[in-house]
Enzyme design. Structure first.
Site, short mmCIF file in Angstrom:
data_model
loop_
_atom_site.label_atom_id
_atom_site.label_comp_id
_atom_site.label_asym_id
_atom_site.label_seq_id
_atom_site.Cartn_x
_atom_site.Cartn_y
_atom_site.Cartn_z
N LYS A 76 0.85 -1.20 0.00
CA LYS A 76 0.00 0.00 0.00
C LYS A 76 0.88 1.25 0.00
O LYS A 76 1.86 1.32 0.75
CB LYS A 76 -0.89 -0.02 1.25
CG LYS A 76 -1.91 1.11 1.32
CD LYS A 76 -2.77 0.97 2.58
CE LYS A 76 -3.86 2.02 2.66
NZ LYS A 76 -4.69 1.86 3.88
N SER A 151 -9.66 1.64 2.96
CA SER A 151 -8.81 2.38 2.05
C SER A 151 -7.75 1.52 1.35
O SER A 151 -7.20 1.95 0.34
CB SER A 151 -8.10 3.50 2.82
OG SER A 151 -7.24 2.95 3.80
N SER A 175 -9.69 -0.64 7.19
CA SER A 175 -9.13 -0.51 5.84
C SER A 175 -8.43 -1.74 5.29
O SER A 175 -8.12 -1.77 4.11
CB SER A 175 -8.16 0.67 5.78
OG SER A 175 -8.90 1.84 5.56
N1 GLN Z 1 -13.06 3.89 6.26
C1 GLN Z 1 -12.40 4.31 7.46
C2 GLN Z 1 -12.02 5.76 7.35
O1 GLN Z 1 -12.31 6.32 6.36
C3 GLN Z 1 -11.22 3.46 7.73
C4 GLN Z 1 -9.97 3.92 7.08
C5 GLN Z 1 -8.79 3.11 7.48
O2 GLN Z 1 -8.90 2.10 8.17
N2 GLN Z 1 -7.63 3.60 7.11
O3 GLN Z 1 -11.46 6.34 8.23
#
Ligand code: GLN
Length: 516
Positions: A76, A151, A175
């Site tokens: 990532k 994400s 994420s």
């Molecule tokens: N969807 C969550 C957010 O937008 C989780 C994001 C993540 O785990 N980096 O914060």
């Protein structure tokens, strides 16, 4: 694609049926064929990966033994690999090159992994659909009109599309787990502190954790065993011994106490997902596990607490992107010119007011002249306006508000207290059960574009995943067959702190049962 799991590839390597080079080449072919359409990788290091693979083949031929030799890993693009770009899918870091390796990267490299490229994600890991990337959305390999989740959408999609053996993602509020569920792969969020965050670009530091995505529990175990453990470069990394995760994959669920929290099976849960999860629970019961009702009463405050605390931390972490030290910088000449013109206009207005004897107006213009931006403050503002996308700005504003004096107790302080209550809910539940089983997401993947204008609907998608981050607990997502709509359903297992071995053992059994 022949060797899609690393465990298979390792056996083939040992028998001399393949080489690290040919593993890398075949993944590169898939990337070449499909990456443009799916937008999974932001950069592919074909040359570097092939050179590295040849080097590994030579070392293996000399009899060297490396636990992950030939494991092809996608990373990532919020994790630092020395001398490679780390964009965080943001214009702000579009041309920023890492000065060092993240600890997780360094450890994987030493173990023999090959890094094939950096994966697309939501900007600074903020999002649940991968639509917040400056470089455009990732498409779900199972159906390109649908989101892959976020994400770490690029990492999940890379595994699902057969572009690597495993991928690294990060999980601040789901994420790793939510995109794993949306793409039909396995994803593990380790306990907070289990894996060093050194070299991970911070989103919300008291939530962030690095973890693997792969096609099997065996592969997840192989990656976690290497990246876990204390690191002097991260004071929050835990000095807790790293077990042999592979040894936990016994296949047996007999005697295991599995808790089902009513709060995760209520209103808003898609019926197709519910049916799939319940069928898996039956399988576990048949396998000798005992099923118990548990209650996590503060679950309903999870989303609110999560979005107050993480935006607060993000507003502080992202303050460093000011265009001065590194990253994107707005056009300095244009800023100077604009300020000069504004000053000239104000000076002209002052002269006019004085000539007309309009004291009130003159005083007002003088005040505006006195409070003009400096070049530096205007450069900060312009840089951040142009360098960050809408969602990132929304969160910086929310977080700054939540932390501002006068609101601090009402929002940040209260959310901290909710965080403690949520952790206590879990502590209490884990007195009676060994693991907690829930759906990973309330709905199957949604169409690209369908929630992008409704941030609240997007945030609600995280309802089953954020609690593990609030409490710092490990969570594993396992695909358990198809939804009537065709997409895979993700089952989530939550465990006690540092109980990843048990999650992997149970997850392995669930995955096998689901494939029968
Ligand atoms: N969807 C969550 C957010 O937008 C989780 C994001 C993540 O785990 N980096 O914060």
């Amino acid at each position: 694609m022949k060797h899609t799991t690393f465990a298979d590839a390792r056996r083939a390597l040992a028998r001399g049926e393949t080489s690290c080079e040919s593993l890398v080449s075949s993944f590169l072919e898939v990337i070449e064929a499909d990456n443009e359409r799916l937008n999974i990788f932001l950069s592919v290091d074909a040359g570097g990966a092939l050179r590295r693979a040849r080097d590994l083949d030579a070392r293996l031929a000399r009899g060297e033994r490396l636990p992950l030799a030939g494991m092809v890993v996608a990373v990532k693009d919020v994790l630092c690999i020395k001398d490679r770009r780390v964009t965080c899918a943001s214009r702000m870091l579009e041309n920023f090159t890492s000065l060092y390796d993240a600890t997780a990267i360094e450890r994987l490299r030493e173990a023999g992994a090959v890094f094939i490229g950096k994966t697309n994600c939501d900007e600074f890991a903020m999002g649940s659909s991968n639509e917040n990337s400056y470089f455009g959305p990732v498409r779900n390999p199972l159906d390109p009109d649908y989101v892959p989740g976020g994400s770490s959408g690029g990492s999940a999609a890379a595994v699902a599309a057969g572009m690597c053996h495993a991928a690294l993602g990060t999980d601040t509020g789901g994420s790793i787990r939510q995109p794993a569920a949306f793409c039909g792969v396995m994803g593990l969020k380790p306990t907070y502190g289990r894996v060093s965050r050194h070299g991970l670009v911070a989103y919300a530091s008291s939530f962030d954790v690095i973890g693997p995505l792969a096609r099997s529990a065996e592969d997840l175990a192989a990656v976690l065993g290497v990246i876990a453990g204390r690191d002097p470069w991260d004071a929050t990394s835990a000095p807790v011994e790293v077990p042999d995760y592979g040894a936990a994959l016994t296949g047996s669920v007999r005697g295991l106490r599995v808790g089902l929290p009513a709060e995760y099976f209520g209103e808003g849960l898609d019926e197709g997902i519910r049916a799939r999860i319940e069928a898996q629970v039956e399988r576990l019961r048949e396998g000798g596990a005992t099923i118990h009702d548990v209650s996590l009463p503060h679950t309903k405050y999870g989303i609110a607490a999560y979005y107050v605390l993480t935006t607060a931390e993000a507003s502080s972490n992202l303050a460093r992107y000011d265009g001065v030290r590194y990253g994107y910088r707005a056009d300095e000449e244009a800023v100077r010119r604009e300020l000069r013109e504004e000053t000239q206009a104000l000076e002209a207005a002052l002269r006019a007011a004085e000539a007309a004897g309009d004291d009130a107006r003159a005083a007002e213009v003088r005040a505006r002249l006195a409070s003009r931006d400096t070049v530096l403050t205007r450069l900060y503002a312009q840089t951040r306006t142009e360098g960050f996308g809408d969602e990132v700005k929304r969160r910086i504003m929310l977080g700054t508000y939540a932390l501002s004096s006068g609101y601090y107790d009402a929002y940040y302080g209260k959310a901290q207290r909710v965080r403690t209550l949520i952790r206590r809910d879990f502590d209490r539940a884990f007195e009676d059960v060994d693991v907690i089983l829930t759906p990973a997401t309330p709905t199957p993947p949604f169409r690209l574009g369908s929630k992008i204008d409704d941030p609240l609907a997007m945030y609600l998608n995280d309802i089953y995943t954020v609690t593990a981050n609030l409490a710092g607990l490990p969570g594993l997502v396992v695909p358990v067959g198809a939804h009537p709509g065709g997409f895979p359903v993700g089952l989530q297992l939550l465990g006690r702190p540092f109980d990843e071995a048990r999650l992997l053992g149970l997850g392995d059994a669930v995955a096998r049962a689901a494939h029968e």
